[in-house]
Design a protein around this motif. Structure first.
Motif, mmCIF file in Angstrom:
data_model
loop_
_atom_site.group_PDB
_atom_site.id
_atom_site.type_symbol
_atom_site.label_atom_id
_atom_site.label_comp_id
_atom_site.label_asym_id
_atom_site.label_seq_id
_atom_site.Cartn_x
_atom_site.Cartn_y
_atom_site.Cartn_z
ATOM 1 N N THR A 470 0.837 -1.205 0.000
ATOM 2 C CA THR A 470 0.000 0.000 0.000
ATOM 3 C C THR A 470 0.869 1.250 0.000
ATOM 4 O O THR A 470 1.893 1.309 0.667
ATOM 5 C CB THR A 470 -0.917 -0.005 1.234
ATOM 6 O OG1 THR A 470 -1.618 -1.249 1.287
ATOM 7 C CG2 THR A 470 -1.924 1.118 1.174
ATOM 8 N N TYR A 471 0.435 2.270 -0.730
ATOM 9 C CA TYR A 471 1.211 3.505 -0.829
ATOM 10 C C TYR A 471 0.285 4.706 -0.991
ATOM 11 O O TYR A 471 -0.884 4.570 -1.380
ATOM 12 C CB TYR A 471 2.186 3.437 -2.013
ATOM 13 C CG TYR A 471 1.504 3.269 -3.366
ATOM 14 C CD1 TYR A 471 1.103 4.380 -4.112
ATOM 15 C CD2 TYR A 471 1.254 2.002 -3.886
ATOM 16 C CE1 TYR A 471 0.474 4.217 -5.339
ATOM 17 C CE2 TYR A 471 0.634 1.840 -5.113
ATOM 18 C CZ TYR A 471 0.239 2.955 -5.830
ATOM 19 O OH TYR A 471 -0.388 2.805 -7.044
ATOM 20 N N LEU A 474 -2.593 5.340 -3.842
ATOM 21 C CA LEU A 474 -3.263 4.118 -4.293
ATOM 22 C C LEU A 474 -4.750 4.399 -4.543
ATOM 23 O O LEU A 474 -5.394 5.087 -3.771
ATOM 24 C CB LEU A 474 -3.117 3.027 -3.231
ATOM 25 C CG LEU A 474 -3.840 1.708 -3.505
ATOM 26 C CD1 LEU A 474 -3.301 1.035 -4.755
ATOM 27 C CD2 LEU A 474 -3.719 0.774 -2.306
ATOM 28 N N GLN A 519 7.338 10.727 0.328
ATOM 29 C CA GLN A 519 8.049 9.562 0.878
ATOM 30 C C GLN A 519 7.819 9.458 2.389
ATOM 31 O O GLN A 519 7.619 8.361 2.926
ATOM 32 C CB GLN A 519 9.545 9.667 0.589
ATOM 33 C CG GLN A 519 9.960 9.194 -0.794
ATOM 34 C CD GLN A 519 11.462 9.120 -0.926
ATOM 35 O OE1 GLN A 519 12.192 10.028 -0.528
ATOM 36 N NE2 GLN A 519 11.956 8.031 -1.482
ATOM 37 N N ASP A 522 4.399 8.137 3.003
ATOM 38 C CA ASP A 522 4.408 6.695 2.748
ATOM 39 C C ASP A 522 4.972 5.936 3.951
ATOM 40 O O ASP A 522 4.430 4.914 4.381
ATOM 41 C CB ASP A 522 5.263 6.381 1.514
ATOM 42 C CG ASP A 522 4.416 6.110 0.276
ATOM 43 O OD1 ASP A 522 3.244 5.728 0.421
ATOM 44 O OD2 ASP A 522 4.931 6.280 -0.834
ATOM 45 N N ARG A 526 3.115 3.189 6.454
ATOM 46 C CA ARG A 526 3.592 1.812 6.625
ATOM 47 C C ARG A 526 3.803 1.469 8.105
ATOM 48 O O ARG A 526 3.764 0.298 8.486
ATOM 49 C CB ARG A 526 4.903 1.622 5.858
ATOM 50 C CG ARG A 526 4.725 1.655 4.357
ATOM 51 C CD ARG A 526 6.053 1.914 3.652
ATOM 52 N NE ARG A 526 6.978 0.831 3.835
ATOM 53 C CZ ARG A 526 7.028 -0.251 3.047
ATOM 54 N NH1 ARG A 526 6.193 -0.372 2.049
ATOM 55 N NH2 ARG A 526 7.903 -1.208 3.259
ATOM 56 N N ILE A 532 -3.006 0.645 7.631
ATOM 57 C CA ILE A 532 -2.596 0.077 6.351
ATOM 58 C C ILE A 532 -3.330 -1.238 6.092
ATOM 59 O O ILE A 532 -3.643 -1.574 4.941
ATOM 60 C CB ILE A 532 -1.062 -0.098 6.324
ATOM 61 C CG1 ILE A 532 -0.552 -0.119 4.883
ATOM 62 C CG2 ILE A 532 -0.607 -1.318 7.073
ATOM 63 C CD1 ILE A 532 0.945 -0.030 4.777
ATOM 64 N N ALA A 759 -2.115 -3.307 -4.765
ATOM 65 C CA ALA A 759 -1.016 -2.397 -5.081
ATOM 66 C C ALA A 759 0.239 -3.146 -5.523
ATOM 67 O O ALA A 759 0.564 -4.208 -5.005
ATOM 68 C CB ALA A 759 -0.696 -1.553 -3.852
ATOM 69 N N GLY A 760 0.919 -2.574 -6.503
ATOM 70 C CA GLY A 760 2.214 -3.087 -6.914
ATOM 71 C C GLY A 760 2.134 -4.303 -7.827
ATOM 72 O O GLY A 760 1.062 -4.740 -8.236
ATOM 73 N N LYS A 793 2.841 1.760 -8.944
ATOM 74 C CA LYS A 793 3.039 3.092 -8.387
ATOM 75 C C LYS A 793 3.677 4.016 -9.421
ATOM 76 O O LYS A 793 4.702 3.693 -10.017
ATOM 77 C CB LYS A 793 3.917 3.007 -7.139
ATOM 78 C CG LYS A 793 4.060 4.325 -6.389
ATOM 79 C CD LYS A 793 4.873 4.142 -5.117
ATOM 80 C CE LYS A 793 5.004 5.462 -4.358
ATOM 81 N NZ LYS A 793 5.790 5.300 -3.095
#
Length: 833
Positions: A470-471, A474, A519, A522, A526, A532, A759-760, A793
């Motif tokens: 997850t970011y 998203l 960043q 993010d 996390r 999350i 995600a990803g 992403k």
């Protein structure tokens, strides 16, 4: 009748009737229909007219036909006769729009939007008709150039460009709309206006008071942001005063001029239309190249109710289910109007043409042999000179829909005829090579073909990634790309915006967020295991609904990676009320304190001081290269180090006390990457929370689903029973995950198409590596399989889904492609009972 009040030399009036907006139309240079205009405003990027072909430009000689053609489109969509419609032409100079021989109720010219609304209310109230507002611009000389999608409030603003175009809005009473079966896009709830620019903040307060709403209830404000600095400062000061005492970061700022420039009275009507788009399509608009306010106003904006987004974000109902509101701050050199609009909160699907009218287009061809495919490619190339780009794509799709049983399928992606021709040339040689090598062919754009399509059915597996994927950002564009899923997603939780962590995913700010700031966001995300996890569950449901509801693909198998197992059970509908999981995760001490956050379970087991007494981190997770057996041997007795997840046969993660982990890593002589995920799941200490996890995940189950659900707790299908699911999840989260074993188990049972539902693309990459080194056939041949990521992403979500679809179609998966070819924001008239 409008209420006129004289205050000195200033005339005020209020719009008292709650009018329905029942018709929409727009065209601009290079934007041939309303769906393309809506998409341009949603994306927020600068629309550069100089890039448009000459045949897409709207020239001076077309002015009258522009207005009348737009009016005809609106009336045709609403099945209304001209005699039931009065036309108000908004133009600051020039005569009345000539409509000789056309039987409109009346045709009038006014100078500005405020005057148009005043007259519209009068006509609607007195004569029970509909009123069409129309504004256009069609100048042959268009020299102004705009270099950024920004507005005059910005510190780096240096002017607007301009574009030719036309906008029409059809207004009526609610009773008229109901009697004619017309769809209401939104309600023009109230307005206040003054005939000069004195004290605009009073006009704002008057409009809000007339609408019966508070400033805090307004989701977004469309601004005029005129280029003249004095007027720009006047408007911003009025907004600060009119929306005072509202919490910070409450209200988004939007401005159509950031995309289409300054076009006089046309921009006024377009600004109102932009408010309708924002409400009807359920998003908060963006100003793409926004950086920061003018330096002298940074503090004022920072202390205000407002914020700016660089990318549009989905918007959801408030927790109490109240309607959403938008306002339009409409300023000119000699008048000010503030308009309040209310959404049509019907909670139904609000379709659009975002996919169908996009430049990015799919061309699907099918045949039973190589020669037939090549012939169709040559025919497609020849047809480019005789048919329009979008209509040709639709013709290909219609033919493909009749030939789905053909063995071989190729999908080409392109935005223009020129780019399509390049893809065709690449395909002609690429198909030869694919057949010769019995392999796949693809281009950087995403065009795809395989010479080894899958004949077997019932082989689709959904893979659900863990929380680490997850970011921030998203979910971008998903609800605009696939509006069909909105009602069902809304029903998942009482407050779906909170469950999807909408404000965390789309952070609000007065200045644009730097890469470093994003960043940091993010990283903070996390670190919060509960947030999350809740977000991961929500978006797993969203991705799954796109495939099941829009593409009509259902999972034959499924598996979750780490906490993706929780997402899997929720997304596939195993629980009667999956929305309860969001609330449980949000309030879980296990995931907020015991195994994350303060990590109290570890502190108790390891006899460490409370988190308040020490800032020393006590857990870190690292990804390393190596085999599980070698790592196990390298961990010495007493070291607080655990293998948490095996990703591939030669890659895994370890977690534990940081100093102990680093000693093991040094002993192994490998490079390690810290994942900045301080949570202790998939380790022996997690068993202290085993019973709490069983209680957390014990929820009533729904009717049995057909998907075979595999768990890393046992590497077998999990029965769809309340206790079995809870035990499976709890055991999964307490023990290491052996992802290669999980994938090999699915493949052995017949899974061949692996779609990553979140995600990803890590699960796809690992699955590729795992299956390429596995054997399942008697001849020791590697089985055919396909991995399909649907999110990356930083990548354009529309392109990512188009690429995924191209792969699925070519491999023979039966998929519904209708959303790529059909759809419009224009709603049909309903039959009146």
């Amino acid at each position: 009748m409008p209420d006129l009040k004289r205050k000195g030399n200033q005339a005020f009036y209020n719009l008292n009737s709650r009018l329905s907006i029942i018709g929409l139309d727009a065209q601009f240079d290079g934007l041939s229909n309303i769906d393309r205009v809506e998409a341009a405003l949603y994306k927020g990027g600068l629309h550069l007219r100089e890039r448009q072909d000459k045949d897409t430009r709207l020239e001076q000689s077309e002015y009258v036909s522009l207005c009348l053609s737009s009016a005809d489109r609106v009336l045709t969509a609403n099945k209304l006769a001209r005699k039931l419609v009065a036309v108000i032409h908004i133009k600051d100079a020039g005569g009345v729009l000539h409509t000789d021989g056309l039987d409109y109720f009346s045709v009038t010219r006014v100078a500005d939007l405020g005057a148009a609304l005043k007259l519209a209310e009068q006509l609607i109230t007195e004569f029970n008709i509909a009123v069409l507002l129309v504004a256009a611009k069609s100048d042959s000389a268009r020299d102004a150039i705009q270099d950024k999608a920004s507005i005059s409030f910005a510190d780096d603003f240096n002017g607007y460009g301009n574009n030719n175009g036309v906008v029409s809005l059809l207004l009526s009473s609610r009773e008229f709309a109901a009697a004619q079966g017309c769809y209401t896009y939104s309600y023009l709830h109230a307005a206040a206006s003054s005939d000069n620019c004195g004290q605009p903040s009073k006009v704002i307060k008057q409009a809000l008071q007339s609408a019966g709403v508070t400033a805090e209830m307004i989701n977004s404000v469309e601004v005029s942001a005129l280029a003249e600095s004095q007027l720009s400062e006047l408007e911003s000061a009025a907004l600060f005063a009119g929306y005072a005492d509202v919490p910070a970061l409450n209200t988004a700022i939007s401005c159509c001029k950031s995309v289409l420039g300054e076009n006089g009275s046309l921009s006024q009507l377009l600004g109102l239309l932009n408010c309708v788009f924002v409400l009807q399509q359920r998003y908060r608009a963006a100003i793409k190249d926004w950086t920061s306010p003018a330096s002298e106003q940074v503090q004022a904006w920072s202390e205000s109710a407002f914020y700016f987004l660089n990318h549009a974000a989905a918007d959801f109902p408030k927790a109490d289910g109240a309607s959403r509101y938008a306002t339009f701050s409409c300023l000119s050199a000699d008048h000010y109007t503030h308009i309040v609009l209310q959404e049509n909160n019907d909670q139904l699907v609000h379709s659009n043409g975002f996919n169908a009218s996009s430049d990015l287009t799919l061309f699907v061809l099918a045949d039973n042999d190589q020669a037939g495919l090549l012939q169709k490619l040559h025919c497609l190339s020849a047809d480019l000179h005789t048919s329009s780009f979008k209509s040709l794509a639709k013709q290909c799709f219609q033919l493909f829909s009749q030939q789905k049983n053909k063995q071989f399928k190729i999908v080409l992606l392109a935005e223009t005829c020129e780019l399509l021709n390049k893809e065709i040339k690449l395909a002609i040689s690429g198909i030869d090579n694919a057949f010769a090598g019995q392999t796949d062919w693809k281009t950087p754009k995403g065009s795809y073909f395989t010479a080894r399509p899958m004949a077997a059915k019932n082989n689709v597996a959904f893979l659900y990634p863990g929380i680490g994927a997850t970011y921030v950002g998203l979910g971008q564009d998903l609800f605009h790309l696939f509006p069909e899923i909105y009602p069902d997603v809304l029903a998942m939780a009482d407050n779906i915006g909170a469950s999807l962590k909408n404000e965390l995913m789309h952070p609000r700010s007065v200045t644009s967020l730097s890469y470093k700031a994003l960043q940091e966001l993010d990283l903070n995300l996390r670190k919060d295991l509960a947030n999350i996890a809740e977000c991961g569950v929500g978006f797993a449901c969203v991705f799954s609904k796109i495939f099941t509801q829009v593409f009509n693909i259902n999972a034959d198998f499924s598996a979750g990676y780490s906490m993706g197992e929780v997402s899997m059970f929720a997304a596939l509908g195993c629980w009667k009320n999956p929305g309860l999981m969001s609330e449980r995760l949000a309030n879980s001490t296990t995931f907020r304190q015991r195994l994350s956050g303060e990590l109290t379970a570890l502190r108790e087991q390891w006899n460490l001081p409370d988190g308040n007494d020490s800032c020393q981190p006590i857990w870190e997770t690292y990804t390393i290269k190596g085999k599980a057996s070698d790592v196990t041997q390298a961990i010495e007795q007493g070291e607080r180090v655990y293998i948490t997840i095996i990703n591939t046969p030669d890659s895994l993660t370890i977690g534990g006390y940081p100093q102990d982990c680093l000693r093991v890593i040094k002993r192994l002589g490998v490079t390690a990457i810290a994942l900045n995920m301080p949570n202790a799941i998939h380790s022996e200490p997690a068993y202290t929370e085993y019973q709490n996890m069983i209680a957390l995940y014990s929820m009533d189950v729904s009717e049995r689903i057909h998907t075979k659900i595999y768990s890393s707790s046992c590497y077998l299908p999990v029965p769809q029973h309340k206790h079995a699911i809870a035990v499976s999840i709890a055991k999964c989260l307490c023990e290491p995950v052996d992802f290669p074993r999980l994938i090999n188990t699915l493949a052995a049972q017949g899974a061949a198409v692996f779609i990553e539902m979140g995600a990803g693309r890590s699960l796809c990459s690992w699955t590729d590596k795992i299956l390429k080194s596995s054997v399942f056939t008697e001849n020791d041949l590697q089985p055919d399989f396909l991995t399909v990521p649907v999110n990356s992403k930083g990548a354009d979500p529309q392109l990512t889904f188009a690429r995924a679809v191209a792969k699925l179609v070519s491999f023979g998966v039966d998929i519904n492609l209708k959303s790529f070819f059909d759809g419009t924001i224009i709603q049909p008239v309903q039959a009146v009972k």
